[in-house]
Every structure is written in C-alpha cells, then in structure tokens.
Design an enzyme around this catalytic site. Structure first.
Site, PDB file in Angstrom:
ATOM      1  N   GLU A 408       0.800  -1.220   0.000  1.00  0.00           N
ATOM      2  CA  GLU A 408       0.000   0.000   0.000  1.00  0.00           C
ATOM      3  C   GLU A 408       0.836   1.274   0.000  1.00  0.00           C
ATOM      4  O   GLU A 408       0.414   2.294  -0.553  1.00  0.00           O
ATOM      5  CB  GLU A 408      -0.954   0.007   1.212  1.00  0.00           C
ATOM      6  CG  GLU A 408      -2.126  -0.942   1.107  1.00  0.00           C
ATOM      7  CD  GLU A 408      -1.789  -2.382   1.454  1.00  0.00           C
ATOM      8  OE1 GLU A 408      -2.660  -3.258   1.294  1.00  0.00           O
ATOM      9  OE2 GLU A 408      -0.630  -2.633   1.897  1.00  0.00           O
ATOM     10  N   HIS A 477     -11.195  -4.447   9.837  1.00  0.00           N
ATOM     11  CA  HIS A 477     -11.751  -4.331   8.489  1.00  0.00           C
ATOM     12  C   HIS A 477     -13.064  -3.550   8.467  1.00  0.00           C
ATOM     13  O   HIS A 477     -13.800  -3.608   7.481  1.00  0.00           O
ATOM     14  CB  HIS A 477     -12.010  -5.732   7.897  1.00  0.00           C
ATOM     15  CG  HIS A 477     -10.776  -6.449   7.454  1.00  0.00           C
ATOM     16  ND1 HIS A 477      -9.719  -6.672   8.283  1.00  0.00           N
ATOM     17  CD2 HIS A 477     -10.424  -6.998   6.258  1.00  0.00           C
ATOM     18  CE1 HIS A 477      -8.767  -7.340   7.635  1.00  0.00           C
ATOM     19  NE2 HIS A 477      -9.173  -7.544   6.399  1.00  0.00           N
TER      20      HIS A 477
END
Length: 675
Positions: A408, A477
């Site tokens: 990322e 999440h």
C-alpha cells in the site's frame, strides 16, 4: 568506522570519456554547490536562515556527475540534503537562497524551505523531508513518463538510512515489475544521523539488495564526478531503452553534522573525518582538470572568484526581498475550484445500485480523459473484491487499469508521483482500514505538496475504498476513519449516501485538481437499485442534500447513517415530531450554510455518525452550530455515535455497536423535549 580507503577499492572512471571542457564544467558546478553550502551555513549561524537545513559539503561530486548525464526533460526527486542536486539540475542560486531565507521570491514562496525546494520547469519534482519518500513518488513519475511516452527518465536520490525503509523495497519491486525508467541513487555517506551505516545494514550491502528484484546494481566512488557520470549515463541509456530501473550506491561522506541545527559530538573520530577530507571531491577534480593541460591554476583561481562573487550577489538580492503574507499562503493550500452553474440533473427512471453507479462513473471518466488511471489490489480482470471496478480492465487495458502488489505504501506514493506529472490516478484501497499503511502518501505528500512547493503543484488523485461496519469483518476491516483526514489541510473528503450522489461525486473527485479521500460504505454496496441519470454529471463538493424536510429538529447524517436517520424520522412522524434530514455529502468542504439554515428553522439539531463520538465530525458540526446559530437553539445539539471501542466480530454485538434508528430516534426525542 567508515574508512575513506574504501574509495581506493572501487573501479576507476574512464576520464577520457569527457572533454576538458566537460571536466571544467563539472568542477565549476561543484565549486558553486560548495560555496552555496558554506555561505548557507554561515547565514544559518547568524540567524538569517532559520529552522534547519542540511549541508551537502563533501558530496558535490554526486550531484554534478549525475545531473551531467541527464537531459532537460529528465526529472529528479531528492531528499532533505538536496541543495546540490537542485543546483546541479539548473536551479537559480538567488531563488534558492530566497527560499532558505523564507522570502516570497523563493522557489516555493518561502513556504517550503530547505527540505521542499522544487522547480517544475526544470523537472525538479521536489525535495522531501520524509525519509525515502522520493522513491515512491519517483515510481509514479516514472509511470507517468512511460504512459506519456515522452522518453524521459528520472533519478530518485536517497540516503543510506532510507534503504531500510519499506518504501525502498516496495518501489524497487514495482519499478522492476513494470520496467519503469527510474534510477535509484543511494548516497551512502556512512551515517544515518549518528548511526553508522555498517551497523544497520544486513547482508552484502545496499547495492546488492537490487539482486533480489533483478535490478542491475553497482557500487561507485561517490567522490569522483566522472565515476558518477559514467554510472548514471549507463543507467539512463538503459532506462530510456525501456529496460527499467538501476540501483546505484555511491560511497561518499558528509563533512558537516547531520544538519546545520545539530551540534552532536562523539560519533565520528578526527582520523576518520581527516581521511575523507583528504579525498575531497573538488580537490580531486581540480587536479584532474589541471592534468588535462587545457587550463592552469590561474584560470581556476579566477573561476573560484567568479563563483564566490555570484553567490554573494545572490545573497544580496535574496536578503532584500519581502516575506510572504498569511493571506497569500492560504491560497496555496488547494487549487481553487470554480463554481459550477450547472444544475444537478433529475434522477430519471433508470436505476443502478450504489456500486454500479461508482463503476459507471469510472467508465465514463476514463473514456472522457486519457489521463485517468486506476491502480489497486485485484482491480484488474477480477473487478475488485466488491465489484466496483468490473469491466474496466477489459475496456481500458492493463496500462490504465493496473493490479499492484500488496504494497500500500508504494501504491499510494506512486499515485501521488503520477499526479504530480499530470495524470489523474484513482487509488483503490481494498478495505479502507488499509489506508493506515498509506498515511505518509496521503497526509505528508498529497495533502501538502501544493502548499509546501509554493502553490505550483497540482495533485489530482482520488483515494477510495469501502469503510464502516455491518458485514461481520471484525475490528481491523470495519473502521470509520474519516476524521483521520478531516484535520489535514489540503484534503477533500467525500461521503456519498446514495447511488445518485456516488456517481456525481465520483466524477467531481476525479476531475478535481486536489487530492480527494472518497468514502464508500460497505452496507451501501448491498442496497437496492435507485434512479441514476445515464449521462455524466458532477455534484459540486460542499453542496448538502436535504433528504427530508421537517420543522421540529434537524438531523445531520452521512453514509449508512442517512438511511437509519430516515427510519428514525418515520417512527417519530407517528408521534407528531417532524424531522428534517440533511446529508452533507462531503465532509470537506462542508456546507454549513444549508445546515445553519435548517437549524434556524427547526431550532434543534442532532448529528449522527458511525464512528465513536469522541473526535468524530459531529463535534465539529455541533461546535459550528453553537457558534453561528446559538440564538436560534432551543436545546443543546445532540450527538449520536458508536461507543468508545473497536468494532466487535459477534453479529449481535456489531449491531449493538452501530447506531440504529432506535438510537437516533431516542436522541431526537431527548433534544425535542429538552429546553
């Protein structure tokens, strides 16, 4: 100990590769850089230059040798010790001093300072105060060069300490995968602040790390400009031919402390420092020039006098310049967005789901503008784990729709680098929680680039992905993280709650010249189809939507909370309480005008968000209402949010965690019955 004798073990350059004129030009450039750094330090010690700056005395050979191998179209990114690189690429000495002095005529308007100098006209994309950041940004700039087909190549300069950063490995892997025209240039000056490089580098050294990625690599004498030139020229030719990146490790030494501000003792011996000074790159190049026999010592003395005079003239010019004003600095934060006179189109009769509307916006914007590219994990043929990128890979190909490694940091920084070079990247964050691995790129690079580079840069990039709870994905999440970015000047934050808004706001985000954090809620992906126009359209950021008119209380809600607020309002209708619901649609910019108009009508307000109450955007809206509509309030502003805990996995606890219609209705009633 960093023994200077290491230079004696490295290959000797082929001095006949360059003419006598070239050798003299290299020497003159090194003299200019040395004199600039000497005077900058003196001015710092006198308080003329404030803050901090980092001297490159002792490392001049790298800057001039590398830039001598570049063409004007080629770009570079540098680091906190970047004066030499920018000067060698053609930067003006006067404007350099002006920037260090914080003057309005400096390269960045006196806003960026020593660590953030850029000149886009010279393809100097900026120095950077974040260790290793130039490698990720350089990957993006190199991707832009490849996609644009302009034949340019770039250099990302970094220090030995940066070779231990994750971005070093992520960027090398990405550049090797995509054959990007970027040269990774490590200036190994033997110390990361006070820590000896040899004590923190495992394996066979920095250059050898390129082997793992199939990247050609070499160790060179960084105190010999000809050796630097030869290595960079070879890497440039390789990159320009489409053969990808090269890693160069140049052994050198900084004569001064880590920074002009530092006064650290005891980490380098006098013997060590003397050994490196004996291998002074300027003295070595001076001897080489004299060996050619084309000039004598008197010419070099005259050259030094000319350089010294030019530096003094630049200092005098810069000293007399005015300083920037706060009002002008505020104008550098974001690219002004013109007001749209186009009305939002009627929804029509054709219906799409929320994620279908986002997907249609991608298709239409990528068809409209060839500079729009999409990058993320699994966004290609699969179409993303939630299906928002379905069909894009087939329609626009792998060059514009790029699957990236699970990395990322470089994904986000690569996007910023491409944006700085004129592209409009959309960066998919597979699950928004992973944005924490992109924080440097978003907060330190995208948000600040325009400002710290003096209002010259445009960073048209969209960071998007699903956030929020409701589908049992547990604490890492399911977070609602919008307030991590709300306090960062330079960022825009969009939060559509309907398919209609998702399409129009996504188009606006892609077309924006400012970085946008685009929030999509997972539960909204599961919603039913609702009317969405077929034609492309934009929704102006900072334009709230009145979801439901009412007279007794104003409720401000975003994303999944909008529907739950509507459910609460329908319940309260039966009790005779009329609720007006406002969806801001964008958190930054925020349409307080619409909110205040409503509150002045209803005289009460409740703010709802999914994130925990403390630090949530509800507090900001409540404070603004209290400041600007206090005389109209009949009760304190109510707030509804999640408890102070991460999102639990258990389905019943997750439902209890998220504010629901009952919680919202209770808060509205409490506000309406309180005076």
């Amino acid at each position: 100990m960093a023994d200077a004798s290491i230079l004696d073990t490295l290959p000797r350059p082929q001095t006949n590769r360059l003419s006598g004129k070239d050798h003299l030009a290299l020497l003159e450039q090194m003299m200019r850089i040395r004199q600039f750094e000497i005077r900058a330090k003196e001015l710092f010690l006198k308080g003329v230059i404030k803050g901090t700056a980092h001297s490159s005395v002792g490392q001049e050979a790298i800057a001039v040798g590398a830039c001598h191998a570049l063409e004007p179209r080629d770009f570079l990114l540098t680091h906190h010790r970047g004066h030499g690189h920018t000067l060698a690429k053609g930067a003006d000495i006067g404007r350099m001093f002006a920037e260090l002095m914080g003057k309005d005529e400096g390269y960045c308007g006196g806003i960026g300072g020593s660590m953030h100098i850029a000149d886009f006209d010279l393809n100097i994309l900026g120095a950077n105060g974040i260790v290793g950041a130039g490698m990720g940004l350089g990957a993006g700039a190199a991707l832009a060069a490849k996609l644009g087909g302009d034949g340019s190549v770039g250099i990302a300069f970094f220090g030995d300490g940066a070779s231990n950063e994750g971005i070093f490995h992520e960027a090398m892997n990405l550049c090797a995968l995509w054959n990007l025209p970027l040269i990774f240039f490590c200036e190994n000056n033997q110390y990361g602040l006070t820590t000896a490089t040899e004590s923190v580098i495992a394996g066979k050294g920095i250059a050898a790390r390129g082997d793992a990625y199939g990247i050609p690599n070499t160790v060179i004498d960084g105190n010999a400009p000809v050796a630097v030139f030869e290595a960079v020229e070879k890497a440039v030719l390789r990159a320009r031919a489409g053969d990808g990146p090269t890693l160069i490790e140049a052994m050198t030494y900084r004569w001064d402390d880590h920074s002009m501000r530092a006064n650290l003792e005891g980490y380098r011996s006098e013997t060590e420092e003397a050994g490196w000074r004996d291998r002074d790159p300027i003295a070595r190049q001076r001897a080489l020039v004299l060996e050619t026999g084309e000039v004598d010592a008197s010419v070099l003395e005259a050259l030094q006098e000319s350089v010294t005079a030019a530096v003094e003239e630049a200092i005098t010019w810069a000293s007399d310049l005015p300083e920037p004003e706060l009002a002008s600095a505020l104008q550098m934060v974001k690219v002004p967005r013109g007001k749209s006179n186009l009305p939002e189109p009627p929804p029509g009769t054709r219906s799409l789901t929320y994620k279908m509307a986002i997907n249609e916006a991608f298709h239409q914007e990528m068809a409209r503008d060839d500079t729009v590219i999409l990058m993320g994990e699994d966004v290609g043929p699969v179409g993303g784990i939630f299906g928002t990128t379905t069909g894009l890979h087939a329609a626009f190909g792998p060059e514009r729709v790029r699957d990236v490694p699970i990395a990322e940091g470089v994904l986000a920084n690569c996007g910023v680098g491409a944006a700085l070079r004129g592209f409009r990247p959309i960066i998919e964050i597979q699950l928004f929680d992973f944005v924490t691995l992109m924080m440097d790129a978003i907060v330190n690079q995208a948000a600040k680039a325009r400002f710290m580079l003096g209002g010259k840069a445009r960073v048209p990039i969209v960071f998007r992905g699903p956030q929020g709870a409701g589908i049992r994905l547990a604490a890492q999440h399911t977070q609602s993280l919008e307030m991590l970015f709300a306090n960062v000047p330079g960022l825009e934050i969009y939060a559509p709650a309907s398919a209609y808004d998702a399409k129009g706001l996504m188009a606006a985000a892609i077309r924006s010249d400012n970085p946008v954090v685009f929030l999509e809620h997972k539960l909204l992906y599961l919603g039913a189809e609702t009317p969405v126009p077929e034609e492309p359209y934009e929704i102006a950021p900072g334009t709230a939507r009145i979801v439901r008119p009412g007279r007794d209380c104003t409720v401000i809600a975003t994303l999944a909370m909008v529907e739950r607020a509507q459910q609460a309002a329908e319940r309260l209708d039966k009790k005779g309480i009329s609720v007006e619901i406002i969806d801001p649609r964008t958190i930054k910019p925020l349409d307080m005008k619409t909110i205040l108009t409503s509150v002045r009508k209803t005289n009460r307000a409740v703010v709802v968000h999914e994130a925990p109450l403390f630090g949530g955007f509800g507090g900001e809206i409540a404070a603004s209402i209290m400041e600007q509509a206090f005389d109209w309030l009949d009760a304190p502003v109510g707030r509804v949010g999640a408890p102070e805990m991460p999102v639990p996995y258990n389905d019943r606890l997750e439902r209890d965690y998220m504010p629901d219609a009952r919680d919202i209705a209770t808060a509205i009633e409490a506000t309406c019955y309180r005076s």
